[in-house]
Design an enzyme around this catalytic site. Structure first.
Site, PDB file in Angstrom:
ATOM      1  CE  LYS A  90      -3.623   2.695   0.584  1.00 12.71           C
ATOM      2  NZ  LYS A  90      -4.742   2.919  -0.281  1.00 12.71           N
ATOM      3  CE  LYS A 144      -3.575   7.328   6.949  1.00 10.16           C
ATOM      4  NZ  LYS A 144      -4.024   6.046   6.416  1.00 10.16           N
TER       5      LYS A 144
END
Ligand code: NAD
Length: 303
Positions: free
Chosen positions: A171, A239
């Site tokens: 990811k 983030k």
């Protein structure tokens, strides 16, 4: 029918939980926001007012939370899943969080006989709505075999990428590609605009060739319409870039492109864009090219 605890009913989680309800599963849904629980309960989910209620009697629990600290609280906190494990002793974390923290949590859960899979997703709110998410899964085969029929309700591409933590690592790679792709689109639009091109035509022809991408397809129209409001928030993008940067630092891998993209997203947040969709990066390029609209909505004065 599987009994599933689902924790985290935000932009993504509510769509994913909705598919599970519609597929006939018993979904015990929990969120820190009671209104999010009420909303999904009206559609047939069972309202769970705590992590323990979400996990009670469930074969597995799915978490879809913002960042590492929230997952750690829900998993390891005093009122969390370690203290109140699901009956099937299986946790599938679909949030995007730190791979290192994921491995640490999985080890702690394993000592209590609980299996953890990391299964972050790509595809955005539209992928969640259409049950077309791409799911990158880390963890043991037998855990995945049990979770697979449930994951298939929410995603169209499921790839087992390795041991626990590998899903989050994939990811991080996914996110740096997305960040730099969006940046490249902003640059092409800024250049095309300055040259007086028809930007709709520019997008159309790029989509037909080697420069085509999910970002250009899905976020291009929002950028051309100057719609910065909805979608994957700049704060969440930052983030994810932070997670990729931390991993790169741990492994000693220079990522100069990611560092530049991170700075540009930070510029957007500094201008109050943190809650806007990540396509709001086009506003950074508006500012860099003196094309930012005045508060009145008027174009900037010519220099
Ligand atoms: P969101 O902020 O919309 O939703 C998160 C939900 O978690 C909120 O409803 C919040 O109330 C709840 N929550 C927070 N702390 C909690 C706690 N301690 N206990 C119970 N509930 C709690 O975020 P999102 O956009 O749905 O994203 C969720 C995750 O998926 C993030 O890790 C994000 O990076 C990732 N993701 C998002 C997208 C996207 O396009 N939005 C795409 C792919 C992956």
């Amino acid at each position: 029918m599987t009994s599933i605890g689902f924790i985290g009913l935000g932009v993504m989680g509510r769509e994913m939980a909705r598919h599970l309800v519609r597929a006939g599963h018993r979904v015990q849904a929990h969120d820190a926001r009671p209104e999010a629980v009420d909303e999904i309960a009206r559609e047939g989910a069972v309202a769970a007012h705590s992590v323990a209620e979400a996990a009670e009697g469930a074969e597995l629990v799915i978490t879809m939370l913002p960042d590492t600290p929230q997952v750690e609280e829900v998993v390891l906190g005093p009122a969390g899943l370690l203290a109140h494990p699901p009956a099937g002793r299986l946790l599938v974390d679909m949030s995007t969080i730190s791979p290192t923290a994921t491995r640490r949590m999985a080890a702690e859960l394993a000592r209590a006989g609980i299996v953890m899979l990391d299964a972050p997703v790509s595809g955005g709110p539209s992928g969640a709505k259409g049950a077309k998410l791409s799911v990158m899964i880390g963890g043991p085969e037998d855990g995945l075999a049990r979770a697979r029929p449930v994951l298939e309700v929410m995603g169209s591409t499921l790839v087992h990428v390795g041991e626990v933590g590998a899903g989050q690592t994939v990811k991080a790679c996914n996110q740096l590609v997305c960040a730099m792709n969006l940046q490249a689109i902003c640059e092409a639009l800024a250049l095309g605009r300055a040259a007086g091109l028809d930007l709709d035509k520019l997008r159309d022809v790029l989509l037909g060739g080697a420069a085509s991408s999910w970002m250009l397809q899905n976020l291009g129209p929002l950028m051309l319409a100057k719609d910065a409001s909805a979608g994957f928030r700049i704060d969440l993008k930052l983030k994810d870039l932070r997670l990729a940067g931390e991993l790169a630092f741990e492994l000693g891998v220079p990522l100069p492109g990611t560092a530049l993209a991170t700075s540009l997203y930070l510029e957007a947040r500094a201008h109050g864009e943190g809650a806007n969709g990540n396509q709001a990066l086009f506003r950074v390029y508006d500012r860099l090219s003196n094309q930012a609209e005045e508060p009145s909505g008027q174009p900037p004065p010519a220099r």
